[in-house]
Write a protein that holds these residues in place. Sequence first.
Motif, short mmCIF file in Angstrom:
data_model
loop_
_atom_site.label_atom_id
_atom_site.label_comp_id
_atom_site.label_asym_id
_atom_site.label_seq_id
_atom_site.Cartn_x
_atom_site.Cartn_y
_atom_site.Cartn_z
N UNK A 282 0.82 -1.20 0.00
CA UNK A 282 0.00 0.00 0.00
C UNK A 282 0.86 1.26 0.00
N UNK A 283 0.35 2.29 -0.58
CA UNK A 283 1.06 3.56 -0.47
C UNK A 283 0.50 4.32 0.73
N UNK A 284 1.28 5.21 1.25
CA UNK A 284 0.84 5.99 2.39
C UNK A 284 0.74 7.46 1.98
N UNK A 286 0.91 10.84 2.64
CA UNK A 286 1.46 11.55 3.80
C UNK A 286 0.61 12.76 4.19
N UNK A 287 0.08 13.47 3.21
CA UNK A 287 -0.70 14.66 3.58
C UNK A 287 -1.99 14.28 4.29
N UNK A 289 -2.27 11.60 6.24
CA UNK A 289 -1.80 11.26 7.60
C UNK A 289 -1.58 12.53 8.40
N UNK A 294 -3.14 10.69 11.62
CA UNK A 294 -3.28 9.23 11.69
C UNK A 294 -1.91 8.60 11.89
N UNK A 296 0.43 5.31 11.75
CA UNK A 296 0.50 4.02 11.07
C UNK A 296 1.67 3.22 11.65
N UNK B 286 6.91 2.21 2.26
CA UNK B 286 6.13 1.25 3.03
C UNK B 286 6.89 -0.05 3.30
N UNK B 296 5.00 5.26 12.31
CA UNK B 296 5.05 6.68 11.98
C UNK B 296 3.76 7.33 12.44
#
Lengths: 353, 353
Positions: A282-284, A286-287, A289, A294, A296, B286, B296
């Motif tokens: 999965x990609x995260x 960042x903005x 989050x 959030x 992770x 990831x 994170x």
Amino acid sequence: MLATVIHAARDVRVENRPVPVLRTGHDAVLRVLAACVCGSDLWSYRGVAPTRSPHPIGHELVGVVEELGSEVTSATVGDVVVVPFSLSCGRCQSCRAGFPSACDVVTFFGSTDRDGHPVDGAQGERVRIPLAQHSLFPVGRTEAEVEAAGLLPHLLALSDVMSTGHHAAVSAGVGPGDTVVVVGDGAVGLCAVAAARRLGAERVVAMSRHDDRAALARELGATDVLAERGDEGVAALRALLAGDLADAALECVGTEESMAQALASVRGGGRVGFVGVPHGGPTLPVRQLFGRNITVGGGMAPARTHMATLLDDVLSGALRPGLVFDAEMPLADAAEAYAAMDERRATKVLLRP
Amino acid sequence: MLATVIHAARDVRVENRPVPVLRTGHDAVLRVLAACVCGSDLWSYRGVAPTRSPHPIGHELVGVVEELGSEVTSATVGDVVVVPFSLSCGRCQSCRAGFPSACDVVTFFGSTDRDGHPVDGAQGERVRIPLAQHSLFPVGRTEAEVEAAGLLPHLLALSDVMSTGHHAAVSAGVGPGDTVVVVGDGAVGLCAVAAARRLGAERVVAMSRHDDRAALARELGATDVLAERGDEGVAALRALLAGDLADAALECVGTEESMAQALASVRGGGRVGFVGVPHGGPTLPVRQLFGRNITVGGGMAPARTHMATLLDDVLSGALRPGLVFDAEMPLADAAEAYAAMDERRATKVLLRP
């Protein structure tokens, strides 16, 4: 002895191979009581992860110690042991901190150990375990006791799926009173449901579209089941929670969609525990989050650490993760076990040598 | 009244603007005692974040309540209040959970409020504060007491940088005995050093190449300073820690490089708290997170929550985050304040109306 070897996509064979022997004083040789097929084995089976050359496969097992190297003092011949899916030294900083899956010399089944010796797969009659001092986990019960109490599937689940589900929950900081969404209804997701309840979650919402898995999720502690996904899944969750979102979400699949589902399912300041092996994601974002605060956490589960936490509840029967096994086959039928899981005729297959 | 307006990159002007008035019963009007320029204001100043049309700027202030809307009961006219950089309702799920920066109606200085009224910037003589019930934070001291005790810069730091530094530390789960690396030696990074020590970190390693900032980091509690960056920074860290890495890292910049530095600085199972506003990054790899079990967390700091935690230590003098202000100017000189920070002649400038 018989052992399972993957040759290529959809080509898994049970073959005769040499009986393993001790290669160093840090090894053990085990007689396998039970092994199983993991959802992550299906990545190779389906060709998503390429198989460059044939190699033994399988990384979950319960066994009996048959031989011990001279340096191994953590178990005795005859002990029933669970072995975590990643082998570790127990001495490096990550191991000392309780994260042996990030060990400096982390070693995997079916690969090569730090001394250059090939490592067996767990789906065989016998296996050599390098780094045995820290990787063997004696359960304190005899083989006869384990069999008589029907403990084998529950102990086997500790080697990966239950420890991994627990890791999702602890990585998401699940605690008393929390509302938790579990994304993924495979064996790990089902174990994550049990883990979240065990840690005190008041409400556990399993996302599942399969009646049999939804029923098992409820048996393992889910309070609610949602079949919707994506934006509809989030809307259904809000409807269920009087407009609110979850405190935590457990991502137990490893795709971009499942991570997005988990991230969208939690309130501001929510926590996502992720244990799905990332494949093409999965990609995260960042903005997202950043803006929603959030957290992770997660990754490859430190199963050796978690199994020690979970063992008592398995021995007492309070935790029954072996329920995720909905089929049992002789080791000789391993190819059929892969096919059954690939075609979703089975959630998880236990193999008996 | 005077207020600061940004027109375009490197074009910040102090202008005469109408005195703010109450627009709804939920508003307050404050007389500003002190405001300041934030590192994140420099993104607009430098043109990295485009300024599409002129708007008031600034989001950190300590003020005195001059007028209160009929619905605002959380403060009294004459109270000295800190205002967090994001305004919030206090009622939605995220606010109730302690994350007002993810409020359903989160409102920012210099933008437009939920009723469609323009919101002032904090760098002015007076400001209207929408959502005042939850956004005003009375400090329990009179204006005269605040001035006499020299508390103004320390209270002002609570509106953003100290609360943000604290957020990095709590998001990384910093606790007693931890070894913590702080990436970024701006005002937030310096506050993060103080926050980590306050939470019990035994060793706090500040990454800084500037002698003045390194000295301030030590004054705020850093036990070590490293000038190296990248792989050399990691090697220097290992040398400092007898081969080990940190338990936690605090990312206080917001670039891809700073995030990479933070991720590479922690052991397996380590935690990264990130509060740098992501600009063109940071990306989150990831598979690295998965393989090394790095958690994170962080994001836009819930300053309204954290200032309540930190106030006592500021009032007692145990926490002195106002040390990050190394210059003070009259509000009329705001353009020079921006230039000084842009050219790194100042770390952070306090503006006095």
